[in-house]
Motif scaffolding. Structure first.
Motif, PDB file in Angstrom:
ATOM      1  N   PRO A 220       0.953   1.488  -9.803  1.00  0.00           N
ATOM      2  CA  PRO A 220      -0.218   2.271 -10.212  1.00  0.00           C
ATOM      3  C   PRO A 220      -1.370   2.131  -9.213  1.00  0.00           C
ATOM      4  CG  PRO A 220      -0.007   0.290 -11.558  1.00  0.00           C
ATOM      5  CD  PRO A 220       1.248   0.377 -10.744  1.00  0.00           C
ATOM      6  N   SER A 221      -2.138   3.186  -9.076  1.00  0.00           N
ATOM      7  CA  SER A 221      -3.286   3.175  -8.158  1.00  0.00           C
ATOM      8  C   SER A 221      -4.587   2.948  -8.931  1.00  0.00           C
ATOM      9  CB  SER A 221      -3.357   4.501  -7.395  1.00  0.00           C
ATOM     10  OG  SER A 221      -3.455   5.591  -8.307  1.00  0.00           O
ATOM     11  N   ASN A 222      -4.554   2.017  -9.863  1.00  0.00           N
ATOM     12  CA  ASN A 222      -5.714   1.762 -10.732  1.00  0.00           C
ATOM     13  C   ASN A 222      -6.502   0.527 -10.310  1.00  0.00           C
ATOM     14  OD1 ASN A 222      -3.934  -0.244 -11.401  1.00  0.00           O
ATOM     15  ND2 ASN A 222      -3.620   0.397 -13.526  1.00  0.00           N
ATOM     16  N   GLY A 223      -6.212   0.002  -9.113  1.00  0.00           N
ATOM     17  CA  GLY A 223      -6.916  -1.181  -8.628  1.00  0.00           C
ATOM     18  C   GLY A 223      -6.272  -2.495  -9.020  1.00  0.00           C
TER      19      GLY A 223
ATOM     20  N   TYR B 148      -3.306  -3.464  -8.153  1.00  0.00           N
ATOM     21  CA  TYR B 148      -2.521  -3.951  -7.014  1.00  0.00           C
ATOM     22  C   TYR B 148      -3.195  -3.562  -5.706  1.00  0.00           C
ATOM     23  CZ  TYR B 148       1.114  -4.579 -10.523  1.00  0.00           C
ATOM     24  OH  TYR B 148       1.811  -4.970 -11.631  1.00  0.00           O
TER      25      TYR B 148
ATOM     26  N   TYR C 182       0.838  -1.206   0.000  1.00  0.00           N
ATOM     27  CA  TYR C 182       0.000   0.000   0.000  1.00  0.00           C
ATOM     28  C   TYR C 182       0.877   1.262   0.000  1.00  0.00           C
ATOM     29  CZ  TYR C 182      -3.544  -3.448   1.064  1.00  0.00           C
ATOM     30  OH  TYR C 182      -4.370  -4.552   1.013  1.00  0.00           O
TER      31      TYR C 182
ATOM     32  N   GLY D 239       3.741   6.032  -5.429  1.00  0.00           N
ATOM     33  CA  GLY D 239       3.772   6.065  -6.883  1.00  0.00           C
ATOM     34  C   GLY D 239       4.689   5.030  -7.504  1.00  0.00           C
TER      35      GLY D 239
ATOM     36  N   ILE E 263       1.976   1.883  -3.555  1.00  0.00           N
ATOM     37  CA  ILE E 263       0.952   2.594  -4.332  1.00  0.00           C
ATOM     38  C   ILE E 263       0.944   4.073  -3.958  1.00  0.00           C
ATOM     39  CG2 ILE E 263      -1.529   2.784  -4.769  1.00  0.00           C
ATOM     40  CD1 ILE E 263      -1.674  -0.287  -4.191  1.00  0.00           C
ATOM     41  N   GLU E 264       1.025   4.363  -2.657  1.00  0.00           N
ATOM     42  CA  GLU E 264       1.001   5.756  -2.193  1.00  0.00           C
ATOM     43  C   GLU E 264       2.214   6.536  -2.696  1.00  0.00           C
ATOM     44  OE1 GLU E 264       1.194   8.272   2.006  1.00  0.00           O
ATOM     45  OE2 GLU E 264       0.566   6.163   2.031  1.00  0.00           O
TER      46      GLU E 264
END
Length: 310
Positions: A258-261, A263, A249, A255, A252-253
């Motif tokens: 990707p924060s596209n779901g 992962y 997490y 960068g 993702i935070e």
């Protein structure tokens, strides 16, 4: 007293003051050293050039000297022999030739901790040479599973060592700054308490408590974590817990993913449920990929910041 004389005196005073400040700055900066000791996880194997040490170097800037002293394949005893906290020794007496030629160490090298064999120089030599036996500065080498030693500066006579002579490495003299101890993945200890005892010897050898202790995400146990946390408290990082919970997490935070779901993946979540590091952060079963090492590096940097080391 003439005006020109006063000006000359003022100039000399300011010049002396500047030189003094410059020297003082250099003296203060000698403490800005970070040494990372460990195995392949410290070295950054699988990270495509990234490692905990590289992240620190990028974050701390040119004022700091960061030394990656990780060597793959080494257990805690061999790492301790390189570090100096658990010195290695030669069982038998040997004669070191005066001309600098190599002499074989017949039975190999042994740990002062439990008299078991240690195996340095399998994948690297970080911090070993130049080494020292008594007052003789030497070089330790390995060839086809045999160890050799030679004196660096030729002398007028041969030197005969005593039995059980200690080999002190170059790294054993480096006690300044901050030390990160990241050992344990490759064994070298018979119990959790023995691992902690060995870590204690690393810290004792350093001579102060400017340390950060990390236990492996691969084979760390609840008992190891409890002992290390109870002893070193805020100076301790439980890497297994971090990698199994927050790491992906954070990736993702930050960068890094990707924060596209996409992962964490289903497989990642399944591994996390089993207290294992997500495959997305791994190169293989143990070693991290570049993202994994980036997260490790940021975690350690944050810990050092909390402790006031930098």
């Amino acid at each position: 007293m003439s005006l020109n004389f006063i000006k000359r005196i003022s100039f000399i005073y300011l010049l002396t003051l500047n030189i003094s400040c410059s020297v003082q700055e250099k003296i203060e900066n000698t403490d800005k050293v970070l040494i990372d000791i460990g195995d392949s996880l410290t070295a950054g194997s699988g990270g495509d050039g990234n490692s905990m040490s590289k992240v620190a170097s990028d974050s701390l800037g040119s004022d700091w000297t960061v030394k990656n002293m990780g060597v793959g394949g080494e257990n805690t005893l061999t790492i301790g022999a390189r570090h100096g906290g658990i010195p290695m020794y030669i069982k038998q007496s040997i004669t070191i030739p005066k001309d600098g030629s190599k002499v074989e160490i017949p039975s190999g090298l042994y740990s002062s901790y439990n008299n078991e064999k240690v195996l340095p120089l399998l994948q690297g030599s970080a911090g070993i040479n130049p080494c020292r036996i008594d007052t003789i500065q030497c070089k330790l080498t390995r060839n086809q599973d045999k160890y050799y030693i030679n004196r660096i500066t030729p002398a007028s006579t041969d030197y005969k060592t005593k039995k059980n002579s200690t080999i002190l490495t170059s790294l054993s003299n480096e006690k300044e700054g901050v030390l990160t101890i990241f050992i344990g993945q490759n064994g070298g200890y018979a119990s959790s308490s023995e691992l902690l005892d060995q870590i204690d010897l690393f810290v004792k050898h350093k001579g102060n408590d400017n340390v950060i202790i990390i236990t492996s995400h691969g084979n760390s146990t609840a008992e190891i974590v409890k002992l290390a946390r109870d002893k070193y408290q805020s100076k301790y990082i439980d890497l297994k817990e971090y990698m199994n919970t927050y790491a992906i997490y954070d990736a993702i935070e930050f960068g890094l993913l990707p924060s596209n779901g996409e992962y964490p993946t289903v497989e990642d979540l399944d591994r996390m449920d089993k207290n294992k590091t997500p495959n997305t952060l791994l190169k293989d079963g143990i070693h991290f990929n570049s993202i994994g090492y980036e997260l490790l590096g940021r975690l350690r940097y944050k810990k050092g910041k909390e402790l006031g080391y930098w």
